[in-house]
Design an enzyme around this catalytic site. Structure first.
Site, PDB file in Angstrom:
ATOM      1  CG  HIS A 196       4.290 -34.547 -45.008  1.00 56.63           C
ATOM      2  ND1 HIS A 196       4.661 -35.399 -44.030  1.00 56.63           N
ATOM      3  CD2 HIS A 196       5.469 -33.859 -45.439  1.00 56.63           C
ATOM      4  CE1 HIS A 196       6.107 -35.168 -43.851  1.00 56.63           C
ATOM      5  NE2 HIS A 196       6.452 -34.269 -44.840  1.00 56.63           N
ATOM      6  CB  THR A 239      13.791 -38.411 -42.271  1.00 54.42           C
ATOM      7  OG1 THR A 239      13.315 -37.326 -43.193  1.00 54.42           O
ATOM      8  CG2 THR A 239      15.103 -38.959 -42.613  1.00 54.42           C
ATOM      9  NE  ARG A 281       9.374 -34.115 -32.187  1.00 53.10           N
ATOM     10  CZ  ARG A 281      10.355 -33.380 -32.793  1.00 53.10           C
ATOM     11  NH1 ARG A 281      10.116 -33.205 -34.057  1.00 53.10           N
ATOM     12  NH2 ARG A 281      11.382 -33.040 -32.132  1.00 53.10           N
ATOM     13  CG  ASP A 336       9.016 -31.519 -28.443  1.00 51.78           C
ATOM     14  OD1 ASP A 336       9.617 -30.607 -27.787  1.00 51.78           O
ATOM     15  OD2 ASP A 336       8.556 -32.381 -27.670  1.00 51.78           O
ATOM     16  CB  SER A 388      10.876 -29.665 -35.015  1.00 51.45           C
ATOM     17  OG  SER A 388      11.665 -30.160 -35.890  1.00 51.45           O
TER      18      SER A 388
END
Length: 296
Positions: A91, A38, A110, A114, A118
């Protein structure tokens, strides 16, 4: 041309890309889930429109094309009606996408640790009414183990998942996804960004994205646009910017932008667990990619 690899999850099917009518200049945004999709959609919108207000939800401007939870024909018609430069969400890894020389393909990586945390926050925020028809296996819709560390190892130790009974969010899937871009990162139409770099220098990364998209823009305007893409600013516009607002996907749109911070895994993994984790990463990724993914 090599056959495309098919990727399927409970909410997507890469086979929908076959025969897609691309236009010259299209941008395909393909980060793994929870890696900043996003955020990258927002940055593209700011540059392409040279504006901070879009007049309609971001998910309508930049739809998730191969999501099976949407009407594909309606999504395609909406894309065909767009007169602006299109930037389309997916994706799907790069080896599952049709590859065209006049299309730009963007991925965001990333720190996988994390990503796992998330994703847990995101699944807890899914509204019960948004579960796909037929429901999900309880182990998909809910945490599969009572202890966070046990869930972490289920995520880390799972092999590649490519079926319609899960979201496909595992360490192996994430590494495979980024690796398909990593191996082609030197090609002019492929661009790889890192979440940590976006956090550290958002104006600089927005400037880099402008170069990738061949958009001329002043440094002053970059600074103005970047201010609209900070995490706090996007949280304040959650009803416009969160994915799935048209499907009432979340219990709380604001909670989709829960924190955006990095390093929360440090409270979960001790030194022995970190050693085990890095051994697992070494099984999945070459050293240079592993180092890049885990950059501070």
């Amino acid at each position: 041309m090599a056959a495309l690899r098919r990727y399927q999850t409970v909410v997507s099917d890469s086979a929908l890309w076959e025969g897609f009518p691309f236009r010259s200049g299209d941008v395909v945004l393909s980060p793994p889930a929870k890696c900043g999709t996003t955020w990258m959609q927002m940055l593209c919108a700011l540059l392409i429109f040279d504006d901070t207000e879009f007049g309609r939800p971001l998910t309508e401007i930049s739809p998730w094309f191969d999501a099976t939870t949407y009407d594909t024909a309606a999504t395609l018609a909406m894309l065909e009606s767009q007169q602006h430069r299109r930037f389309i969400k997916t994706h799907t890894p790069l080896d599952g996408l049709p590859f065209h020389e006049d299309v730009t393909y963007i991925c965001v990586g990333r720190d996988p640790r994390d990503v796992m945390l998330s994703f847990e926050n995101a699944t807890a925020n899914i509204h019960p009414d948004a579960i796909p028809a037929g429901g999900l296996d309880p182990e998909v819709a809910q945490p599969p183990a009572p202890e966070p560390i046990d869930r972490f190892w289920l995520w880390a130790d799972s092999d590649l998942v490519n079926d319609t009974t899960s979201f496909g969010v595992t360490l192996a899937n994430l590494v495979n996804h980024v690796r398909t871009f990593w191996e082609r990162r030197d090609e002019p139409q492929v661009a790889l960004f890192h979440y940590a770099d976006l956090k550290a220098d958002l104006p600089g990364e927005l400037r880099r994205l402008a170069r990738v998209l061949s958009i001329e823009i002043s440094d002053e305007r970059i600074t103005e646009l970047a201010a609209a893409a900070t995490f706090d600013h996007m949280r304040g516009r959650a009803d416009e910017l969160a994915p799935g607002v048209d499907h009432k996907l979340w219990r709380s749109n604001e909670n989709f932008f829960r924190s955006g911070t990095s390093g929360q895994w440090r409270g979960l993994l001790d030194s022995a667990a970190l050693d085990r984790y890095h051994r697992r990463v070494a099984e999945l990724a070459p050293p240079d990619l592993a180092e890049w993914l885990h950059r501070p």
